[in-house]
Scaffold this active site. Structure first.
Site, PDB file in Angstrom:
ATOM      1  N   HIS A   1      47.429  44.111  36.156  1.00 40.33           N
ATOM      2  CA  HIS A   1      47.159  42.919  36.974  1.00 40.33           C
ATOM      3  C   HIS A   1      48.421  42.086  37.255  1.00 40.33           C
ATOM      4  O   HIS A   1      48.763  41.859  38.418  1.00 40.33           O
ATOM      5  CB  HIS A   1      46.032  42.108  36.330  1.00 40.33           C
ATOM      6  CG  HIS A   1      45.973  40.692  36.778  1.00 40.33           C
ATOM      7  ND1 HIS A   1      45.670  40.338  38.079  1.00 40.33           N
ATOM      8  CD2 HIS A   1      46.190  39.519  36.115  1.00 40.33           C
ATOM      9  CE1 HIS A   1      45.702  39.011  38.185  1.00 40.33           C
ATOM     10  NE2 HIS A   1      46.012  38.497  37.018  1.00 40.33           N
TER      11      HIS A   1
ATOM     12  N   GLU B   1      47.919  32.875  27.821  1.00 46.55           N
ATOM     13  CA  GLU B   1      46.500  32.564  27.880  1.00 46.55           C
ATOM     14  C   GLU B   1      45.765  32.897  26.586  1.00 46.55           C
ATOM     15  O   GLU B   1      44.982  32.109  26.094  1.00 46.55           O
ATOM     16  CB  GLU B   1      45.867  33.292  29.075  1.00 46.55           C
ATOM     17  CG  GLU B   1      44.438  32.943  29.320  1.00 46.55           C
ATOM     18  CD  GLU B   1      44.246  31.463  29.714  1.00 46.55           C
ATOM     19  OE1 GLU B   1      43.116  30.994  29.546  1.00 46.55           O
ATOM     20  OE2 GLU B   1      45.207  30.817  30.155  1.00 46.55           O
ATOM     21  N   ASP B   2      46.031  34.049  26.028  1.00 48.32           N
ATOM     22  CA  ASP B   2      45.293  34.427  24.824  1.00 48.32           C
ATOM     23  C   ASP B   2      46.161  34.372  23.576  1.00 48.32           C
ATOM     24  O   ASP B   2      45.903  35.061  22.593  1.00 48.32           O
ATOM     25  CB  ASP B   2      44.695  35.822  24.998  1.00 48.32           C
ATOM     26  CG  ASP B   2      43.695  35.841  26.127  1.00 48.32           C
ATOM     27  OD1 ASP B   2      42.834  34.948  26.140  1.00 48.32           O
ATOM     28  OD2 ASP B   2      43.799  36.698  27.005  1.00 48.32           O
TER      29      ASP B   2
ATOM     30  N   ASP C   1      47.861  35.994  42.228  1.00 46.82           N
ATOM     31  CA  ASP C   1      46.948  36.220  41.110  1.00 46.82           C
ATOM     32  C   ASP C   1      45.517  36.354  41.653  1.00 46.82           C
ATOM     33  O   ASP C   1      44.804  37.311  41.361  1.00 46.82           O
ATOM     34  CB  ASP C   1      47.071  35.002  40.175  1.00 46.82           C
ATOM     35  CG  ASP C   1      46.106  35.032  39.001  1.00 46.82           C
ATOM     36  OD1 ASP C   1      45.876  36.130  38.459  1.00 46.82           O
ATOM     37  OD2 ASP C   1      45.602  33.952  38.629  1.00 46.82           O
TER      38      ASP C   1
ATOM     39  N   ASP D   1      38.937  39.486  71.939  1.00 43.19           N
ATOM     40  CA  ASP D   1      40.187  39.616  71.195  1.00 43.19           C
ATOM     41  C   ASP D   1      39.971  40.122  69.775  1.00 43.19           C
ATOM     42  O   ASP D   1      40.556  39.629  68.838  1.00 43.19           O
ATOM     43  CB  ASP D   1      40.948  38.289  71.189  1.00 43.19           C
ATOM     44  CG  ASP D   1      40.043  37.122  70.869  1.00 43.19           C
ATOM     45  OD1 ASP D   1      38.843  37.358  70.616  1.00 43.19           O
ATOM     46  OD2 ASP D   1      40.530  35.993  70.860  1.00 43.19           O
TER      47      ASP D   1
HETATM   48 MN    MN Z   1      46.001  36.402  36.281  1.00 42.60          MN
END
Ligand code: MN
Length: 572
Positions: free
Chosen positions: A47, A75-76, A137, A258
């Site tokens: 990711h 984050e973790d 992201d 268009d």
């Molecule tokens: Mn992310």
């Protein structure tokens, strides 16, 4: 498996040191995420790599690419901000922290969500690169949304459509906008998505052979006339924008001409106009469909000439003509500007510039608004829709909120022009200073050397920027201090609270709820996160009664996570 070269390929020309730093960040992120998986079962690491690759493709600067690789490592708890700072420096750490603060894909109801949005805009005003990382992201998260549990999909997709798409649009990032729109469309309106797609497939097949003929013909004519053509292509417009048009045309695909545009990219502006002349000589234009966004760019900076003509066999076809540079800007918006700036010399951080005055305004404004629903409503309506664009006599575009007056306009140009403003002409007619400007008007400010702002100007302006400029002039030059929020009587006192808290989700919300219950406004609020052990919330609020102020303070002291509280009476 993922390979760092995917990221490096488009940016090989950069210094070896920068490429090495990216490699180091790649390995760091790989290690930090080694035990984590995406909903799809894939290693989590793919990711951040996918997001970083998107930004390398559009030539974002190296610190941004590194921060994108690292955007989820804190984050973790697999890495700490301090570690990142030590290994990758202040700039990268600042960007990662900005993104981390916004939270990742963990939406716990609307309030948490709005709190995230607030933080997002706050950090945005500090550095727009945080938002660009967020866009990459989000784009990758949308690409993999199929694997996310079903009950979350709709909400994430809707948020993408309502918040991220307008942001990408506002930053002029057309390619992100189109990608995000189509990715979200599928989940937000699945039936209409399938229907639009089906409508188009038929139309598209019929058109392919035809478009080849058109392209050959036009290239031939342009070459004969010595026009420097860089490239001609045709692309099906993005699905969601076609869908929006279909809704306006009673869902009749025959009435939309268009869906596919032929795009002509030229070397310079003269060639754009020459190409337009040639197209109109070959085929009759459809009246009212010629738009010259080169002379009059769209508010987000988009430039191009559009025309729709009765083309080969009388088929109605749209042409878009623009230079290479305009094309690059249409696709990547604000990022394209940096790429140019950076190809010269290293840039010194990205400051909010004049083109983005709405960002700093947003920041001022969001300090004044405490109701979360109100914040979300305003985000959707005030910031993105109810804006007007007023021109200077030279044709520069000034972006203002509806209801703005010539004074707002003057301050947006320069605070000196605001301070010395004596009057204004709108479309060559004199108007009073309380005149409400309208979209598309041309405004000329009249100044006089000896003119000074007066206190009543505060009532005439709409933007917080103009207000703060006037207030600061009054204070600095004339020694008049005007309280931030005027109140009915002069018995109102202002209190400041310094609240040391533990950083938990919903902290701010709980504090603000006390003010809501007591029906007290907040004049000013900001958070100071410099000491991570002791995050500080500073609030200023007006009340006539010491008792009420005490009550508020006591209630806040009882909130879970509040470590200490200090109340001060502010005096002029
Ligand atoms: Mn992310």
């Amino acid at each position: 498996m993922v390979d760092v070269n995917e990221i490096l390929a488009p940016i090989r020309q950069r210094d070896q040191k920068e490429l090495d730093d990216i490699k180091e960040a790649f390995l760091f992120a790989k290690e930090a995420h080694k035990d984590q998986k995406r909903y799809s079962g894939d290693p989590y690491f793919i990711h951040p790599v996918a997001a970083a690759k998107m930004l390398a493709d559009i030539q974002m600067d190296t610190p941004t690419i590194i921060a994108t690789l690292l955007h989820d490592v804190c984050e973790d708890g697999h890495a700490t901000p301090a570690e990142i700072k030590k290994k990758f420096g202040d700039e990268v750490a600042f960007l990662v922290e900005g993104v981390t603060k916004l939270g990742t894909v963990k939406y716990k109801g609307i309030e948490r969500h709005v709190e995230n949005l607030r933080k997002m805009f706050l950090s945005m005003a500090e550095d727009i690169r945080v938002i660009i990382i967020k866009l990459a992201d989000r784009t990758n998260n949308m690409q993999t949304l199929d694997s996310v549990p079903e009950h979350k999909r709709q909400r994430i997709a809707l948020e993408t459509l309502e918040v991220y798409v307008p942001l990408a649009d506002r930053l002029g990032m057309g390619s992100f906008k189109g990608m995000l729109e189509d990715l979200a469309f599928k989940y937000v309106y699945p039936e209409d998505y399938a229907w639009t797609k089906a409508q188009l497939t038929g139309a598209k097949h019929a058109k392919e052979g035809y478009l080849t003929k058109v392209k050959e013909k036009i290239l031939d004519e342009l070459t004969k006339n010595n026009i420097n053509v860089v490239k001609i292509d045709s692309r099906v417009k993005n699905l969601y924008s076609i869908y929006k048009k279909l809704l306006q045309k009673d869902r009749d695909i025959e009435r939309i001409y268009d869906t596919i545009a032929v795009r002509i990219i030229t070397k310079n502006i003269e060639d754009c106009y020459s190409a337009l002349g040639i197209i109109h000589r070959l085929w009759k234009p459809v009246p009212g469909k010629i738009k010259d966004y080169i002379a009059l760019p769209k508010p987000n900076g988009y430039q191009s000439i559009h025309t729709t003509v009765f083309c080969i066999d009388g088929k109605i076809t749209e042409f878009q003509i623009r230079t290479e540079k305009m094309h690059e800007e249409a696709e990547n918006g604000i990022v394209a500007h940096w790429a140019y700036a950076m190809s010269g010399k290293r840039k010194e951080g990205v400051k909010v510039n004049k083109d983005l005055s709405w960002v700093s305004e947003l920041r001022d404004w969001q300090k004044e608004h405490i109701g979360t629903q109100e914040f979300l409503d305003s985000l959707k309506i005030d910031i993105f829709k109810d804006r007007i664009f007023v021109f200077t006599p030279k044709g520069d575009v000034i972006d203002l909120p509806e209801g703005a007056t010539p004074l707002d306009f003057a301050y947006s140009i320069h605070s000196d022009i605001g301070n010395k403003c004596t009057g204004a002409r709108v479309n060559a007619k004199m108007v009073s200073l309380d005149y409400k400007l309208k979209n598309g008007e041309i405004c000329e400010i009249i100044t006089a050397k000896n003119k000074k702002p007066s206190r009543d100007w505060l009532e005439l302006v709409k933007t917080s920027y103009a207000k703060s400029r006037i207030r600061s002039y009054l204070k600095k030059e004339l020694g008049i201090e005007v309280p931030i929020m005027q109140s009915g009587t002069n018995q109102t006192k202002h209190f400041e609270l310094n609240i040391v808290v533990s950083d938990r989700v919903g902290m701010l919300k709980d504090i603000l709820a006390v003010f809501n219950t007591e029906k007290i406004n907040i004049n000013d609020i900001h958070t100071d996160m410099r000491d991570r052990q002791k995050p500080l919330i500073i609030l200023v609020f007006p009340t006539k009664s010491n008792l009420v102020a005490d009550k508020v303070a006591q209630k806040i002291e009882k909130i879970k996570g509040v470590k200490s509280l200090e109340k001060t009476l502010l005096r002029n």
